[in-house]
Write an enzyme that holds these catalytic residues in place. Sequence first.
Site, short mmCIF file in Angstrom:
data_model
loop_
_atom_site.label_atom_id
_atom_site.label_comp_id
_atom_site.label_asym_id
_atom_site.label_seq_id
_atom_site.Cartn_x
_atom_site.Cartn_y
_atom_site.Cartn_z
N HIS A 138 0.84 -1.20 0.00
CA HIS A 138 0.00 0.00 0.00
C HIS A 138 0.87 1.25 0.00
O HIS A 138 0.62 2.20 -0.75
CB HIS A 138 -0.91 0.03 1.24
CG HIS A 138 -1.93 -1.05 1.29
ND1 HIS A 138 -2.18 -1.77 2.43
CD2 HIS A 138 -2.77 -1.54 0.34
CE1 HIS A 138 -3.14 -2.66 2.20
NE2 HIS A 138 -3.51 -2.54 0.92
N LYS A 196 -16.03 -6.88 4.64
CA LYS A 196 -14.89 -7.12 5.53
C LYS A 196 -15.25 -6.70 6.94
O LYS A 196 -16.04 -5.79 7.15
CB LYS A 196 -13.67 -6.36 5.03
CG LYS A 196 -13.21 -6.82 3.66
CD LYS A 196 -11.99 -6.07 3.21
CE LYS A 196 -11.54 -6.54 1.84
NZ LYS A 196 -10.34 -5.84 1.39
N ARG A 250 -2.16 -6.72 -7.66
CA ARG A 250 -1.11 -7.70 -7.41
C ARG A 250 -1.07 -8.79 -8.46
O ARG A 250 -0.02 -9.37 -8.72
CB ARG A 250 -1.28 -8.34 -6.03
CG ARG A 250 -1.05 -7.37 -4.88
CD ARG A 250 -1.47 -7.98 -3.59
NE ARG A 250 -2.93 -8.21 -3.67
CZ ARG A 250 -3.62 -8.93 -2.82
NH1 ARG A 250 -3.03 -9.53 -1.82
NH2 ARG A 250 -4.92 -9.07 -2.95
#
Length: 136
Positions: free
Chosen positions: A16, A40, A90
């Site tokens: 990040h 989440k 990613r």
Amino acid sequence: MRAVYPGSFDPFTPGHLNVVNRARAVFDEVVVLVAVNGIKHPGTDEEERAAAVRAVLPVEWTTVTVAAWRGLTSTYCRRHDAAVIVRGLRNTTDLQNEYQLAAMNQSLGVPTVFLPAQPELAAVSSTAVRTLASQR
């Protein structure tokens, strides 16, 4: 141009930090937007996570700010004159998920710019960091 880098950041990882650093080289201002994601369930609230992000940002990064937010990222962008959303990728799984969000945000008037992860950071995820921390 102001950019917003949204995420739950539970926790904020070296990946990040790398995305923020690269985004600040492209945009005049970068807002790290610590968001609430209903899917989440972070261990801390968004204000605590925002404080944790602020604590790791280098003080000389004066064009980077941190904000906590409940609501759509596109709404934050419109209310705060942010022209673009920044997202790190990613792998191809990230791309598939992020593409759907980017299309939705584009339909709401805010484009997304993707920054691929540096190869040495691509395997690091917040989930992996939490898992490792819980086993210590």
